[in-house]
Design an enzyme around this catalytic site. Structure first.
Site, short mmCIF file in Angstrom:
data_model
loop_
_atom_site.label_atom_id
_atom_site.label_comp_id
_atom_site.label_asym_id
_atom_site.label_seq_id
_atom_site.Cartn_x
_atom_site.Cartn_y
_atom_site.Cartn_z
N ASP A 70 17.00 41.81 34.86
CA ASP A 70 17.16 42.98 33.98
C ASP A 70 18.35 43.81 34.45
O ASP A 70 18.32 44.38 35.55
CB ASP A 70 15.87 43.81 34.04
CG ASP A 70 15.76 44.81 32.90
OD1 ASP A 70 16.75 44.98 32.17
OD2 ASP A 70 14.70 45.42 32.74
N ASP A 71 19.40 43.85 33.64
CA ASP A 71 20.62 44.61 33.96
C ASP A 71 21.35 44.03 35.17
O ASP A 71 22.03 44.77 35.89
CB ASP A 71 20.31 46.09 34.22
CG ASP A 71 19.93 46.85 32.97
OD1 ASP A 71 19.84 46.24 31.90
OD2 ASP A 71 19.69 48.08 33.08
N CYS A 114 18.63 45.58 26.30
CA CYS A 114 17.62 44.58 26.64
C CYS A 114 16.76 44.07 25.48
O CYS A 114 16.58 42.86 25.34
CB CYS A 114 16.72 45.11 27.75
SG CYS A 114 15.94 46.68 27.40
N HIS A 201 8.73 44.44 26.38
CA HIS A 201 9.64 45.27 25.59
C HIS A 201 9.96 44.69 24.22
O HIS A 201 11.07 44.83 23.70
CB HIS A 201 10.93 45.56 26.36
CG HIS A 201 11.55 46.87 25.98
ND1 HIS A 201 12.79 47.27 26.44
CD2 HIS A 201 11.11 47.89 25.19
CE1 HIS A 201 13.08 48.45 25.95
NE2 HIS A 201 12.08 48.86 25.18
N ASP A 360 19.54 39.86 30.97
CA ASP A 360 19.44 40.30 29.58
C ASP A 360 20.72 40.94 29.06
O ASP A 360 20.99 40.96 27.87
CB ASP A 360 18.25 41.24 29.36
CG ASP A 360 18.30 42.50 30.20
OD1 ASP A 360 19.15 42.60 31.11
OD2 ASP A 360 17.46 43.39 29.97
N ASN A 361 21.56 41.47 29.96
CA ASN A 361 22.86 42.06 29.60
C ASN A 361 23.60 42.35 30.89
O ASN A 361 23.10 42.10 31.99
CB ASN A 361 22.69 43.34 28.76
CG ASN A 361 21.64 44.29 29.28
OD1 ASN A 361 20.57 44.45 28.67
ND2 ASN A 361 21.88 44.91 30.41
#
Length: 546
Positions: A70-71, A114, A201, A360-361
């Site tokens: 995540d990130d 995300c 999410h 995710d990014n």
């Protein structure tokens, strides 16, 4: 009726405390209300459903383990020769997925934030095809992070669209529609045991939760974030970001809690990254004798920044405390992934398991860490390469030659088709799918890929990439073959190419569905410096819709 009593209760509380005290502590109210309405029970063990005592005889389709960070930025791992604090945090486990399998020189996230990326991963479709355009956030959160006067340093203001709250669907209903066919549903129907661990999410209403979207078992949290540990936990080092309004909201309001199969929230055990690793290990062991799909969605290194003291102390050479905590979180994440990979080997599953790793990014601008996406420009919430370029690795011993390096671009959309191909399954034919199997030879013709969030849009056609935005009203055109870090904007020099790429974007827009919910907040994100850097005239920025 219950909501009315809640409002009345806090109105009375505000009167008792006085306006000044209420204004000071009102940021804590969302978390207080959440814990009152949905209490968090004490930790208790979970037991993963066990497969047969002996493996079946004959052909067994491969297990599929999808690990999503995540990130995590392109330069947050050491595989590309860098890493946090100029290589102070090696990531041997994550790197091993690439060294023992395949890596892509260009790996793209489906979006720069995300939720839409996760929707694309699990459906194999552009989320705009089914109205999932923006990351879902509660109205209260959107209001809180956008409050304030126009800053005195001249930066553009954060915009909150109050008018868009009228007729807005409830936050729990913001997710992937049940009409979509997820990767978990595809694999479950083919006999796989499907498990989700970590961040979801993709909707909190019952019909949108993991168990309703194809997962046999689910352990994690439904919202966009969670505490890794209570703030005052011994052995935990915290790093707060006073420059970031999002961070100021997270600390008093995020719960330290997980749910098992959609039941009551309860406290996990230990740091959340370690807890998710522990549970992934247990889930693999329980299912060693049947084909399984494990979607392991860590929330590290997303804020709030919290690391174990052991990981923090191991990075004494990093002097900046925020970067040190961030690096410690990545060190811990890498260690956890190493344990998952070791478990596959110990259980004799390694040769028959496809492992996919990505993020995710890109890394976030609000951490204040300047080089997490180096050498690329941009951060999370921008369509510059830094917001979209992510590590993208596949590992399948016996099927993928170790050390394979492919040019790409690989894309989140491809994960659905890749997993289906590994399992020997036909793709659904009742709807357009937008990815291709990464296990197949690369297409002969160059790919065309799209990204969209409101009026901020991008297309890559071959080696040419165009971004357009409404705030500021600008176009950026780059020849990525000769300028992969996007330093020379060629829009004014190539008007015909800009026009042709704009038409591709327009055609893609015509295939999109109206967003299921609107963007409530628009915030300026600078391209070349993080949030805590001083604002200076001439710095490039773009507004992001969320």
């Amino acid at each position: 009726m219950r909501k009315r009593w809640i409002v009345l209760g806090f109105t009375v509380l505000a009167a008792l405390l006085g306006y000044g005290a209420y204004q000071r502590y009102k940021l804590y109210l969302p978390g207080i209300i959440s814990r009152w309405r949905d209490p968090i029970a004490a930790n208790h063990p979970v037991t993963w459903s066990a497969g047969p005592k002996q493996p079946s005889v004959g052909h067994r389709p491969p297990n599929i383990v999808l690990i999503l960070a995540d990130d995590l930025g392109h330069n947050d791992i050491s595989f590309y020769g860098g890493g946090v604090a100029h290589g102070a945090v090696p990531t041997p486990a994550i790197d091993s997925i690439a060294r023992e399998g395949a890596s892509f020189a260009i790996g793209y996230a489906a979006n720069a934030t995300c939720s839409p990326s996760r929707a694309a991963i699990l459906t194999g479709r552009y989320p705009t095809r089914f109205g999932f355009e923006f990351t879902a956030v509660p109205v209260g959160f959107a209001r809180a992070v956008s409050r304030g006067e126009r800053p005195a340093d001249g930066r553009p203001p954060v915009l909150f669209h109050e008018e868009r709250t009228q007729g807005l669907i409830d936050y729990p209903q913001m997710g992937v529609p049940p009409s979509e066919r997820t990767l978990a549903e595809l694999l479950k129907d083919a006999g796989y045991h499907t498990m989700q661990i970590g961040k979801w999410h993709l909707g909190e209403a019952k019909q949108l939760q993991p168990r309703a979207q194809g997962f046999d078992e689910s352990l994690g949290f439904l919202a966009g974030g969670g505490m890794y540990a209570p703030e005052d936990t011994p052995g935990i080092v915290n790093a707060k970001l006073p420059w970031d309004p999002i961070d100021r909201y997270l600390w008093p309001n995020l719960p330290y809690a997980v749910q098992w199969n959609g039941g009551q929230r309860f406290a996990p055990k230990g740091h959340l990254t370690d807890y998710f690793t522990d549970q992934a290990v247990a889930a693999i062991k329980a299912n060693r004798n049947r084909p399984f799909f494990l979607y392991l969605a860590y929330n590290a290194p997303h804020t709030p920044l919290q690391a174990t003291r052991a990981d923090y102390d191991a990075l004494a050479r990093i002097k900046d405390p925020v970067q040190r905590v961030y690096g410690a979180m990545i060190r811990q994440l890498d260690s956890g992934i190493g344990r998952v990979l070791s478990t596959l080997k110990e259980q004799g599953l390694d040769d028959n398991t496809l492992v996919i790793f990505t993020s995710d990014n890109g890394a976030a601008w609000y951490t204040g860490i300047p080089d997490s996406n180096a050498p690329f420009r941009g951060y999370k919430a921008t369509y510059f390469e830094g917001g979209l370029r992510v590590p993208f690795f596949l590992r399948w011993p016996g099927r993928i030659v170790p050390g394979t390096r492919l040019p790409g671009p690989a894309h989140h959309l491809d994960i659905f088709a890749t997993a289906a191909a590994a399992a020997g399954l036909a793709l659904p034919t009742d709807r357009p799918l937008d990815g291709t199997s990464l296990l197949a030879p690369a297409p002969a013709s160059p790919r065309t890929l799209f990204w969209r969030s409101g009026e901020t849009k991008a297309v890559r056609a071959g080696d040419w990439k165009l971004q357009i935005a409404a705030r500021p009203n600008k176009a950026w055109l780059y020849d990525l073959a000769h300028d992969p870090t996007e330093r020379r904007n060629l829009a004014s020099a190539h008007p015909a190419r800009v026009a042709a790429l704009r038409e591709l974007i327009a055609a893609h827009d015509r295939e999109a569905k109206k967003p299921l919910w609107p963007a409530l907040v628009e915030a300026p994100v600078r391209i070349d410096v993080p949030l805590n850097a001083p604002w200076k005239p001439g710095q490039e920025y773009v507004y992001w819709s969320n």
